[in-house]
Motif scaffolding. Structure first.
Motif, PDB file in Angstrom:
ATOM      1  N   LEU A   1       0.630  -1.151   0.047  1.00 60.01           N
ATOM      2  CA  LEU A   1      -0.182   0.102  -0.032  1.00 60.01           C
ATOM      3  C   LEU A   1       0.913   1.265  -0.215  1.00 60.01           C
ATOM      4  O   LEU A   1       0.620   2.234  -0.846  1.00 60.01           O
ATOM      5  CB  LEU A   1      -1.121   0.069   1.229  1.00 60.01           C
ATOM      6  CG  LEU A   1      -1.729   1.172   1.398  1.00 60.01           C
ATOM      7  CD1 LEU A   1      -2.649   1.457   0.152  1.00 60.01           C
ATOM      8  CD2 LEU A   1      -2.702   1.120   2.638  1.00 60.01           C
TER       9      LEU A   1
ATOM     10  N   VAL B   1       2.184   1.959  -3.441  1.00 57.35           N
ATOM     11  CA  VAL B   1       1.328   2.585  -4.136  1.00 57.35           C
ATOM     12  C   VAL B   1       1.045   4.077  -3.809  1.00 57.35           C
ATOM     13  O   VAL B   1       1.206   4.908  -4.772  1.00 57.35           O
ATOM     14  CB  VAL B   1      -0.127   1.721  -4.217  1.00 57.35           C
ATOM     15  CG1 VAL B   1      -1.118   2.769  -4.796  1.00 57.35           C
ATOM     16  CG2 VAL B   1      -0.021   0.529  -4.621  1.00 57.35           C
ATOM     17  N   ILE B   2       1.144   4.445  -2.637  1.00 58.40           N
ATOM     18  CA  ILE B   2       0.816   6.137  -1.940  1.00 58.40           C
ATOM     19  C   ILE B   2       2.031   6.700  -2.671  1.00 58.40           C
ATOM     20  O   ILE B   2       2.011   7.762  -3.085  1.00 58.40           O
ATOM     21  CB  ILE B   2       0.907   5.926  -0.620  1.00 58.40           C
ATOM     22  CG1 ILE B   2      -0.331   5.304  -0.141  1.00 58.40           C
ATOM     23  CG2 ILE B   2       1.104   7.207  -0.007  1.00 58.40           C
ATOM     24  CD1 ILE B   2      -0.600   4.890   1.372  1.00 58.40           C
TER      25      ILE B   2
ATOM     26  N   LEU C   1       2.115   8.104  -6.046  1.00 53.10           N
ATOM     27  CA  LEU C   1       1.103   9.211  -6.516  1.00 53.10           C
ATOM     28  C   LEU C   1       2.007  10.415  -6.887  1.00 53.10           C
ATOM     29  O   LEU C   1       3.006  10.731  -6.258  1.00 53.10           O
ATOM     30  CB  LEU C   1       0.358   9.461  -5.293  1.00 53.10           C
ATOM     31  CG  LEU C   1      -0.759   8.754  -4.896  1.00 53.10           C
ATOM     32  CD1 LEU C   1      -1.369   8.975  -3.311  1.00 53.10           C
ATOM     33  CD2 LEU C   1      -1.911   8.549  -5.758  1.00 53.10           C
TER      34      LEU C   1
ATOM     35  N   LEU D   1      -5.999   5.508  -5.520  1.00 51.81           N
ATOM     36  CA  LEU D   1      -5.533   4.579  -4.640  1.00 51.81           C
ATOM     37  C   LEU D   1      -6.562   3.447  -4.488  1.00 51.81           C
ATOM     38  O   LEU D   1      -6.072   1.928  -4.718  1.00 51.81           O
ATOM     39  CB  LEU D   1      -5.066   5.085  -3.130  1.00 51.81           C
ATOM     40  CG  LEU D   1      -4.153   6.121  -2.946  1.00 51.81           C
ATOM     41  CD1 LEU D   1      -4.122   6.516  -1.514  1.00 51.81           C
ATOM     42  CD2 LEU D   1      -2.698   5.300  -3.087  1.00 51.81           C
ATOM     43  N   LYS D   2      -7.791   3.823  -4.556  1.00 54.87           N
ATOM     44  CA  LYS D   2      -8.893   2.581  -4.599  1.00 54.87           C
ATOM     45  C   LYS D   2      -8.657   1.809  -5.921  1.00 54.87           C
ATOM     46  O   LYS D   2      -8.929   0.838  -6.043  1.00 54.87           O
ATOM     47  CB  LYS D   2     -10.074   3.408  -4.614  1.00 54.87           C
ATOM     48  CG  LYS D   2     -11.181   2.390  -4.399  1.00 54.87           C
ATOM     49  CD  LYS D   2     -12.732   3.020  -4.298  1.00 54.87           C
ATOM     50  CE  LYS D   2     -13.781   1.897  -4.288  1.00 54.87           C
ATOM     51  NZ  LYS D   2     -14.956   2.272  -4.270  1.00 54.87           N
TER      52      LYS D   2
ATOM     53  N   GLU E   1      -5.861   1.395  -7.720  1.00 55.75           N
ATOM     54  CA  GLU E   1      -4.580   0.504  -7.576  1.00 55.75           C
ATOM     55  C   GLU E   1      -4.857  -0.467  -6.766  1.00 55.75           C
ATOM     56  O   GLU E   1      -4.170  -1.517  -7.157  1.00 55.75           O
ATOM     57  CB  GLU E   1      -3.433   1.542  -7.406  1.00 55.75           C
ATOM     58  CG  GLU E   1      -3.235   2.599  -8.594  1.00 55.75           C
ATOM     59  CD  GLU E   1      -2.656   1.931  -9.684  1.00 55.75           C
ATOM     60  OE1 GLU E   1      -1.851   0.844  -9.836  1.00 55.75           O
ATOM     61  OE2 GLU E   1      -2.981   2.662 -10.971  1.00 55.75           O
TER      62      GLU E   1
END
Length: 159
Positions: free
Chosen positions: A99, A102-103, A106, A149-150, A152
């Motif tokens: 997670l 992924v953040i 951004l 995010l949702k 990904e």
């Protein structure tokens, strides 16, 4: 308590948060440490400029943000694409979960809002002061970041 003492205590208790925030800009451990060090010096030297002691967090993170932007502009390193090899990898001492990976991918304008909102627990109004944009812009960017995010991680975390 004097403003200087208040700032020093705040920094001691929040040094890791400041580092994480600086890292969102620099993407490099050493540069983030340099930004935080420079920010601490600036904050202590400007302790007389703190108008509201209740806003020390917003005030200090604004200093970190401005320092990081200046640092990046001052130390721009351009590497032509043809000089980048496949064996060059990005290493840092942070251990990110999937997670967090992924953040970290951004865009900066979304990343800084996610970090300040969810890692530093700042209110949207305070975030707008730290990054210097309208509160509605913060809301829009937060919504877009969460949507990204949702998308990904949606499949990964659904049962």
């Amino acid at each position: 308590m004097s403003d200087r003492k208040l700032i020093e205590d705040f920094i001691k208790n929040n040094i890791n948060s400041a580092y994480r925030f600086a890292f969102t800009y620099t993407k490099n451990q050493q540069d983030a440490e340099d930004v935080v060090s420079e920010s601490i010096i600036k904050a202590i030297n400007a302790s007389g400029n703190l108008k509201d002691s209740a806003k020390v967090k917003t005030w200090f993170f604004r200093i970190v943000s401005n320092t990081a932007i200046s640092y990046i502009n001052r130390n721009k390193k351009v590497i032509p694409f043809d000089e980048i090899t496949d064996d060059e990898t990005y290493l840092d001492s942070y251990n990110f979960s999937s997670l967090n990976d992924v953040i970290e991918k951004l865009p900066k304008e979304y990343l800084e809002i996610i970090i300040l909102r969810y890692f530093e627990d700042m209110k949207l109004k305070d975030i707008s002061e730290v990054i210097g944009v309208n509160e509605n812009t913060v809301k829009t960017r937060l919504y877009k970041a969460l949507k990204i995010l949702k998308k990904e991680v949606g499949d990964e975390y659904e049962e």
